[in-house]
Scaffold this active site. Structure first.
Site, PDB file in Angstrom:
ATOM      1  N   ASP A 486       0.821  -1.210   0.000  1.00 41.44           N
ATOM      2  CA  ASP A 486       0.000   0.000   0.000  1.00 41.44           C
ATOM      3  C   ASP A 486       0.859   1.266   0.000  1.00 41.44           C
ATOM      4  O   ASP A 486       1.925   1.313   0.602  1.00 41.44           O
ATOM      5  CB  ASP A 486      -0.894  -0.017   1.242  1.00 41.44           C
ATOM      6  CG  ASP A 486      -1.813   1.190   1.318  1.00 41.44           C
ATOM      7  OD1 ASP A 486      -2.671   1.331   0.421  1.00 41.44           O
ATOM      8  OD2 ASP A 486      -1.671   1.987   2.254  1.00 41.44           O
ATOM      9  N   GLU A 539       1.078  -0.624  -5.114  1.00 43.66           N
ATOM     10  CA  GLU A 539       0.053   0.395  -5.354  1.00 43.66           C
ATOM     11  C   GLU A 539       0.811   1.723  -5.450  1.00 43.66           C
ATOM     12  O   GLU A 539       1.091   2.376  -4.451  1.00 43.66           O
ATOM     13  CB  GLU A 539      -0.965   0.446  -4.207  1.00 43.66           C
ATOM     14  CG  GLU A 539      -2.137   1.365  -4.521  1.00 43.66           C
ATOM     15  CD  GLU A 539      -2.512   2.298  -3.385  1.00 43.66           C
ATOM     16  OE1 GLU A 539      -3.523   3.008  -3.511  1.00 43.66           O
ATOM     17  OE2 GLU A 539      -1.790   2.359  -2.381  1.00 43.66           O
TER      18      GLU A 539
END
Length: 817
Positions: A486, A539
């Site tokens: 993330d 990401e």
């Protein structure tokens, strides 16, 4: 204590406990004994004995009765009285400085002063047990009462030539507990562990730090170890000491900053925390950063855990590395575990989720949240327990059971992993030992400007080790097949969400966070080396060069690649959703939003993500983004999904979108499963979209042209990419042998008959294999029946062409007949 000894008080040098043999009943866990009442203060409490008091006489406990009086104690057998050198004995009592540091929780090496130690004149035994009334040392069939030195300290000098293996009988308010002495055990960490910890290279950090049940010197207990280099002292608090850590100080192991203590008798399921004395002398109670299990939030204690799970996925693990992920089918169903079916535990999910995902044909699931986090509304993106699966749904073994069942169903498991930042909760990582430790020392580098959290100090080797080992931990201990990392962009840039003056350039004057780059490269290299078949996915929302390039290959920017296996294509997601949100009459002005992705499609290895972030917080569900009436919205959604499945790159779809849920996702209630209830009037319309998703995955798996050359430009050819007036996109996908699949999307609300497309001349005929307008999906059933044969009419720069019927707001796939 009134009338008690001075801190440094000691008995005469010749005073030694009298030894007497004793034979407790087999299996006894406690022994009761009569203790002569000492003098009492005005408050009624017993006072500590004077430093000049005579040694306590020993008693013998007989089976089934109270201990005999001292007068009846038998004589000591000569064989039980080892001879010691005739040298002056020393006082066994603690030095005043050591005593004060133990009371203050600032002793760095309690094992050197507590426990049993050979000294001139015998063996000195020192015990620190706050609130105890008496302590007796037991070895073989001999025992000796220790002198009460006050404030929980007990000591005695045994006339022995060497330190025996002994146990303690500790009396609390008339009840005697038999126990081992934690301070008679050697360190549980060896030289290699300490070396690797000091170098920040311990790839199995979870084996060295945290709580671990083990057998030490023949005794079973729990080893506690924690990194706290700035602490003046660390003690263990838990249920076993009634959350009073005073009597369980840990020792500091060299210059590593690691504190360690083996506590006998403590086992699986015990709650604990670390009491840390900060550099300013204040104390803080902290959860274990390496805890492998936690209490259910909002409770915050760590839990001693032992795994009993026996894996049944040997076949999956043996073959998951057979084919590189870039050349394999890879379609992902993203699941928010607490809300997929609210109320289900890991084990209950294991009975439903594999069957559902397998039926839909997805190759993988991506699970969120996995690591423990205090606030459920953060969806697991503010982690406090990096090594613990969230206890909301069960134990770590329960989570292993879920992964195991998914593997046995042929489904890979990805998880969201959050190494960018952590929350400020005072019981967790923030200023863990009183100073910035896991976070950067520079407040401008530590504070995350968007989320109110703290960023990791990626330049500190121990912090990098904590995170790199954590990535390995999930893959090795839980058989995770991939980590979706993330917020990579927030890690890579020093000026991320910061204004001028709020950040400091790197040593070369640039905005790149060189420490974060080095960390990501090390993490990826380590995971790929240790865990064959695992994929890491970034990401990352910027144009950083080389996110999925190998770490040893430098790019134009001068950096080696970050080493990820895949990267989320955030540009494709934003552009394509923007195009689909326009009314069809306006789409011709935004044609480039659907074609621009092919300009950079092979710059990285991409995943096309329609994730939870796109269907929450006012962004609307996927079907609700589409314009027009309900029929047009569903038709556009079906066409968009088929376009996505045929576009170069892997696919990811968030739960609920597979059946056209109209409402935004909410973690409070999850997907609207009632839409699939046969009693609901529009059930068939939602079920039709789900049928399409199943067929997309089935056709995708069976068509190598859609995945075998995902990262190879030779696997894609435009037929027509500039038909803006028609809202038509047509292209070929090719497999490793050159076999084609023709994909045509008509994103206008008009059916187009006899629509001519140039095609390869080596294909004698085509047939339709997928059409999103079929009636069983909820469409109008406009289709191309039978085979479609090329005509010798040049078109789109090709010598032959075909004429197709293009349904409105639909995508069709054709393969060679």
């Amino acid at each position: 204590m009134a009338g008690g000894p001075d801190v440094g008080g000691a008995p005469p040098r010749h005073a030694r406990p009298v030894l007497s043999p004793t034979r407790p009943r087999p299996g006894d866990s406690s022994v009761t004994s009569k203790k002569p009442a000492g003098p009492k203060s005005k408050s009624g409490k017993k006072q500590a004995k004077s430093s000049q008091a005579a040694p306590v006489k020993q008693v013998r406990a007989k089976p089934g009765r109270q201990a005999d009086s001292p007068e009846n104690a038998p004589a000591i057998p000569k064989a039980r009285t080892p001879e010691v050198p005739a040298v002056p004995a020393v006082s066994p009592a603690l030095d005043p400085a050591d005593r004060e540091r133990l009371l203050a929780g600032t002793h760095h090496d309690p094992h050197t002063v507590l426990g049993a130690h050979a000294v001139p004149g015998g063996v000195a035994v020192r015990v620190f047990r706050p609130y105890a009334e008496a302590v007796t040392v037991v070895f073989e069939d001999v025992r000796a009462d220790l002198r009460d030195d006050g404030e929980g300290f007990f000591s005695g000098l045994l006339p022995l030539a060497e330190v025996p293996a002994y146990r303690l009988l500790v009396s609390y308010d008339g009840t005697v507990h038999e126990t081992e002495d934690p301070y008679r055990f050697l360190p549980t960490l060896g030289e290699l562990d300490l070396h690797l910890l000091g170098e920040g290279r311990h790839e199995e950090l979870w084996q060295a730090l945290g709580s671990r049940v083990l057998t030490q010197q023949g005794v079973t207990g729990t080893r506690f170890a924690v990194w706290a280099p700035n602490a003046l002292g660390v003690r263990v608090a838990g249920g076993f000491d009634f959350w009073d850590a005073t009597g369980f100080p840990m020792r500091s192991l060299g210059s590593t900053g690691v504190w360690e203590l083996f506590v006998p008798g403590v086992g699986e399921g015990e709650l604990y925390k670390y009491e840390i004395t900060r550099p300013d002398g204040s104390r803080t109670l902290r959860a274990d950063p390496m805890a492998r299990r936690t209490e259910v939030p909002p409770a915050t204690s760590s839990v001693v855990d032992v795994s009993h799970h026996e894996w049944g996925d040997a076949e999956w693990m043996a073959h998951r590395a057979d084919r590189p992920v870039h050349e394999a089918p890879f379609s992902v169903y993203e699941v928010h575990l607490p809300s997929w079916r609210p109320g289900l535990t890991y084990r209950q999910l294991a009975e439903q989720l594999p069957a559902y995902v397998g039926d839909l044909g997805f190759t993988h699931v991506e699970l969120m949240p996995v690591a423990e986090h205090p606030f459920g509304g953060s969806w697991g993106y503010q982690v406090t327990g990096f090594y613990a699966p969230t206890a909301r749904l069960g134990t770590p073994d329960d989570f292993k059971y879920l992964v195991d069942k998914l593997h046995q169903a042929g489904i890979g498991v990805l998880m969201d992993w959050v190494p960018a930042h952590f929350p400020r909760d005072e019981w967790a990582l923030a200023e863990f030992d009183g100073r910035p430790l896991y976070e950067h020392g520079d407040p401008l580098r530590a504070a995350h400007p968007d989320w109110g959290t703290l960023e990791f100090d990626f330049g500190r080797r121990e912090v990098r080790n904590f995170l790199v080992a954590n990535a390995v931990y999930w893959c090795e201990e839980f058989h995770i097949d991939g980590l979706r990392v993330d917020a990579v962009a927030s890690m890579l840039y020093l000026d991320y969400s910061r204004e001028a003056g709020q950040w400091t350039p790197n040593e070369f004057g640039g905005r790149e966070n060189l420490d974060a780059v080095a960390f990501l490269q090390e993490m990826n290299a380590t995971v790929y080396r240790r865990c064959p078949g695992v994929v890491t996915i970034a990401e990352e929302s910027t144009a950083w060069d080389g996110v999925t390039r190998p770490t040893h290959h430098k790019g134009p920017s001068g950096f080696g690649g970050l080493g990820f296996g895949l990267k989320w294509n955030m540009g494709w997601m934003h552009d394509s959703l923007a195009y689909m949100s326009h009314e069809p009459v306006h789409r011709k002005y935004h044609h480039h939003e659907m074609t621009f992705s092919m300009v950079y499609a092979y710059s990285e290895n991409y995943v096309l993500p329609i994730s939870h972030d796109e269907v929450v917080h006012g962004k609307r569900s996927l079907v609700s983004k589409m314009p027009g009436d309900w029929w047009q919205q569903r038709a556009s959604l079906r066409a968009y999904l088929a376009f996505m499945w045929s576009h170069p790159g892997k696919q990811l779809l968030f739960m609920g979108q597979e059946f056209a849920q109209g409402a935004e996702w909410s973690e409070a209630h999850g997907p609207d499963w009632w839409l699939l209830d046969p009693a609901y009037g529009a059930e068939s319309e939602h079920r039709g979209v789900r049928e399409l998703v199943r067929d997309l995955n089935t056709a995708y798996r069976a068509t190598p042209a859609l995945w075998e050359r995902d990262t190879d430009p030779a696997g894609f050819e435009w037929i027509v990419g500039d038909a803006a007036e028609d809202n038509v996109f047509a292209f070929l996908r090719r497999d490793a042998e050159g076999g084609p699949l023709l994909c045509v999307a008509n994103l206008s609300p008009l059916a187009r008959h006899d629509y001519r497309l140039g095609v390869p001349e080596d294909v004698p005929a085509w047939h339709e294999t997928l059409n999103t307008d079929l009636a069983r999906y909820g469409g109008g059933d406009v289709a191309n029946q039978g085979t479609v044969k090329p005509e010798p009419q040049p078109w789109h720069g090709r010598p032959v062409s075909i004429r197709l019927t293009l349904p409105p707001l639909a995508t069709v796939w054709l393969r060679p007949a």
